[in-house]
Design a protein around this motif. Structure first.
Motif, PDB file in Angstrom:
ATOM      1  N   ASP A 121      12.639  12.712 -13.908  1.00  0.00           N
ATOM      2  CA  ASP A 121      11.965  13.084 -15.154  1.00  0.00           C
ATOM      3  C   ASP A 121      10.526  13.501 -14.889  1.00  0.00           C
ATOM      4  OD1 ASP A 121      14.265  12.547 -16.459  1.00  0.00           O
ATOM      5  OD2 ASP A 121      13.664  10.585 -17.212  1.00  0.00           O
ATOM      6  N   TRP A 122       9.869  12.759 -14.004  1.00  0.00           N
ATOM      7  CA  TRP A 122       8.487  13.096 -13.644  1.00  0.00           C
ATOM      8  C   TRP A 122       8.435  14.497 -13.019  1.00  0.00           C
ATOM      9  CZ3 TRP A 122       6.802  13.791  -8.528  1.00  0.00           C
ATOM     10  CH2 TRP A 122       5.429  14.010  -8.394  1.00  0.00           C
ATOM     11  N   ALA A 123       9.362  14.763 -12.098  1.00  0.00           N
ATOM     12  CA  ALA A 123       9.367  16.071 -11.421  1.00  0.00           C
ATOM     13  C   ALA A 123       9.654  17.194 -12.418  1.00  0.00           C
ATOM     14  CB  ALA A 123      10.407  16.076 -10.306  1.00  0.00           C
ATOM     15  N   ARG A 124      10.587  16.940 -13.320  1.00  0.00           N
ATOM     16  CA  ARG A 124      10.955  17.993 -14.279  1.00  0.00           C
ATOM     17  C   ARG A 124       9.834  18.274 -15.268  1.00  0.00           C
ATOM     18  NH1 ARG A 124      17.068  15.750 -15.317  1.00  0.00           N
ATOM     19  NH2 ARG A 124      18.056  16.873 -13.606  1.00  0.00           N
ATOM     20  N   ARG A 125       9.230  17.231 -15.784  1.00  0.00           N
ATOM     21  CA  ARG A 125       8.235  17.477 -16.840  1.00  0.00           C
ATOM     22  C   ARG A 125       6.932  18.037 -16.273  1.00  0.00           C
ATOM     23  NH1 ARG A 125       7.883  11.705 -16.860  1.00  0.00           N
ATOM     24  NH2 ARG A 125       5.862  11.107 -16.061  1.00  0.00           N
ATOM     25  N   LYS A 177       9.895  13.792 -24.378  1.00  0.00           N
ATOM     26  CA  LYS A 177      11.349  13.875 -24.529  1.00  0.00           C
ATOM     27  C   LYS A 177      12.024  13.900 -23.156  1.00  0.00           C
ATOM     28  CE  LYS A 177      14.903  16.380 -27.001  1.00  0.00           C
ATOM     29  NZ  LYS A 177      15.190  17.405 -27.987  1.00  0.00           N
ATOM     30  N   ILE A 178      11.462  14.686 -22.239  1.00  0.00           N
ATOM     31  CA  ILE A 178      12.038  14.780 -20.894  1.00  0.00           C
ATOM     32  C   ILE A 178      11.958  13.424 -20.194  1.00  0.00           C
ATOM     33  CG2 ILE A 178      11.778  15.859 -18.617  1.00  0.00           C
ATOM     34  CD1 ILE A 178      10.752  18.373 -20.081  1.00  0.00           C
ATOM     35  N   SER A 179      10.869  12.678 -20.457  1.00  0.00           N
ATOM     36  CA  SER A 179      10.708  11.358 -19.822  1.00  0.00           C
ATOM     37  C   SER A 179      11.810  10.390 -20.218  1.00  0.00           C
ATOM     38  CB  SER A 179       9.375  10.724 -20.223  1.00  0.00           C
ATOM     39  OG  SER A 179       8.331  11.566 -19.893  1.00  0.00           O
ATOM     40  N   LYS A 180      12.474  10.663 -21.320  1.00  0.00           N
ATOM     41  CA  LYS A 180      13.510   9.743 -21.789  1.00  0.00           C
ATOM     42  C   LYS A 180      14.901  10.182 -21.368  1.00  0.00           C
ATOM     43  CE  LYS A 180      10.880   8.000 -25.599  1.00  0.00           C
ATOM     44  NZ  LYS A 180      10.540   8.072 -26.964  1.00  0.00           N
ATOM     45  N   THR A 181      14.972  11.178 -20.488  1.00  0.00           N
ATOM     46  CA  THR A 181      16.283  11.671 -20.069  1.00  0.00           C
ATOM     47  C   THR A 181      16.801  10.842 -18.898  1.00  0.00           C
ATOM     48  OG1 THR A 181      15.499  13.872 -20.622  1.00  0.00           O
ATOM     49  CG2 THR A 181      17.565  13.740 -19.431  1.00  0.00           C
ATOM     50  N   ARG A 192       0.808  -1.219   0.000  1.00  0.00           N
ATOM     51  CA  ARG A 192       0.000   0.000   0.000  1.00  0.00           C
ATOM     52  C   ARG A 192       0.845   1.275   0.000  1.00  0.00           C
ATOM     53  NH1 ARG A 192      -3.279   1.041   4.227  1.00  0.00           N
ATOM     54  NH2 ARG A 192      -2.517  -0.589   5.583  1.00  0.00           N
ATOM     55  N   ASN A 193       2.064   1.208   0.552  1.00  0.00           N
ATOM     56  CA  ASN A 193       2.794   2.452   0.805  1.00  0.00           C
ATOM     57  C   ASN A 193       4.117   2.604   0.073  1.00  0.00           C
ATOM     58  OD1 ASN A 193       0.989   3.597   2.782  1.00  0.00           O
ATOM     59  ND2 ASN A 193       1.585   1.877   4.050  1.00  0.00           N
ATOM     60  N   ILE A 194       4.602   1.577  -0.564  1.00  0.00           N
ATOM     61  CA  ILE A 194       5.919   1.695  -1.182  1.00  0.00           C
ATOM     62  C   ILE A 194       5.810   1.553  -2.691  1.00  0.00           C
ATOM     63  CG2 ILE A 194       8.198   0.628  -1.404  1.00  0.00           C
ATOM     64  CD1 ILE A 194       8.211   0.193   1.507  1.00  0.00           C
ATOM     65  N   LEU A 195       6.409   2.503  -3.373  1.00  0.00           N
ATOM     66  CA  LEU A 195       6.417   2.491  -4.835  1.00  0.00           C
ATOM     67  C   LEU A 195       7.866   2.318  -5.274  1.00  0.00           C
ATOM     68  CD1 LEU A 195       4.744   3.101  -7.419  1.00  0.00           C
ATOM     69  CD2 LEU A 195       5.427   5.467  -7.137  1.00  0.00           C
ATOM     70  N   VAL A 196       8.117   1.288  -6.042  1.00  0.00           N
ATOM     71  CA  VAL A 196       9.492   1.050  -6.475  1.00  0.00           C
ATOM     72  C   VAL A 196       9.673   1.645  -7.866  1.00  0.00           C
ATOM     73  CG1 VAL A 196      11.222  -0.719  -6.954  1.00  0.00           C
ATOM     74  CG2 VAL A 196       9.580  -1.055  -5.115  1.00  0.00           C
ATOM     75  N   THR A 197      10.683   2.482  -8.008  1.00  0.00           N
ATOM     76  CA  THR A 197      10.939   3.112  -9.299  1.00  0.00           C
ATOM     77  C   THR A 197      12.421   3.456  -9.382  1.00  0.00           C
ATOM     78  OG1 THR A 197      10.262   4.913 -10.761  1.00  0.00           O
ATOM     79  CG2 THR A 197      10.395   5.435  -8.435  1.00  0.00           C
ATOM     80  N   SER A 198      12.808   4.137 -10.441  1.00  0.00           N
ATOM     81  CA  SER A 198      14.221   4.508 -10.575  1.00  0.00           C
ATOM     82  C   SER A 198      14.379   6.005 -10.316  1.00  0.00           C
ATOM     83  CB  SER A 198      14.717   4.156 -11.978  1.00  0.00           C
ATOM     84  OG  SER A 198      14.032   4.962 -12.912  1.00  0.00           O
ATOM     85  N   VAL A 199      15.602   6.411 -10.007  1.00  0.00           N
ATOM     86  CA  VAL A 199      15.879   7.836  -9.769  1.00  0.00           C
ATOM     87  C   VAL A 199      15.571   8.624 -11.040  1.00  0.00           C
ATOM     88  CG1 VAL A 199      17.688   9.513  -9.236  1.00  0.00           C
ATOM     89  CG2 VAL A 199      17.616   7.342  -8.022  1.00  0.00           C
TER      90      VAL A 199
END
Ligand code: SF4
Length: 196
Positions: free
Chosen positions: A56-60, A185-189, A44-51
């Protein structure tokens, strides 16, 4: 004199047998994992992802445009920023007057050679990572003023362009589509490998 044995071998064997039988009886039911509740909490509380994905999510989703609107395409940008098309849903509502606070330059309008050094300086003053959208025929190629001695035939002669939005002027829908392409494009950085 021999020491008298308190327990005979038979008694010890019987005691051991009783102990084993008790264990067998209890083992019919599996003892629940004391940390089992953690699995549910993790789900319920942990999301596994990459840095890379987080950055990229924050920037876009928080692009801040910088003013660079020397001609009429600027009005279409204003419409895009207003309530009907509403770019604030992309985290872009804060249009910065200072290049140091922006990371997206939307070049909208005819650029003259006299103005070119200022545009280049604004671009250079923007913090990395930064992106540029060329909006409209004038920004892409000089447009109808292309053959004029005083007009820069495209912003890509002085700064790198990430996305081109054609039109004279492009409608807000077109600019919005260009912004979505920039998001892709940003998502692929990648922070370690540049563009993936
Ligand atoms: S592309 Fe058309 S609308 Fe945009 S700045 Fe040039 S002449 Fe004006």
């Amino acid at each position: 004199m021999e020491i008298e044995e308190v327990y005979s071998r038979q008694q010890l064997d019987e005691a051991e047998g009783r102990q084993i039988n008790e264990l067998i009886a209890r083992s019919q039911r599996i003892i629940p994992d004391p940390d089992g509740w953690l699995d549910e909490e993790l789900k319920r509380n942990i999301l596994v992802t990459s840095v890379d994905a987080v950055l990229d999510w924050a920037r876009r989703t928080s692009l801040w445009p910088v003013f660079c609107f020397p001609a009429c395409c600027a009005f279409e940008f204003m419409t895009t920023a207003a309530s009907r098309f509403d770019i604030s849903r992309f985290g872009m509502e804060i249009v910065r007057a200072s290049p140091r606070q922006g990371d997206l330059m939307i070049t909208a309008g005819t650029l003259t050679w006299k103005m070119a050094p200022q545009v280049k300086r604004i671009y250079d003053q923007m913090a990395e990572p930064k992106w540029v959208i060329a909006m409209g025929a004038c920004a892409i190629s000089g447009g109808i003023f292309r053959s004029s001695y005083s007009v820069v035939p495209g912003y890509n002669r002085i700064i790198p362009i990430d996305v081109y939005v054609p039109g004279c002027p492009p409608r807000p829908e077109a600019l919005r589509y260009g912004i979505r392409m920039l998001h892709k494009k940003i998502s692929k950085t990648s922070i370690t490998r540049g563009v993936r």
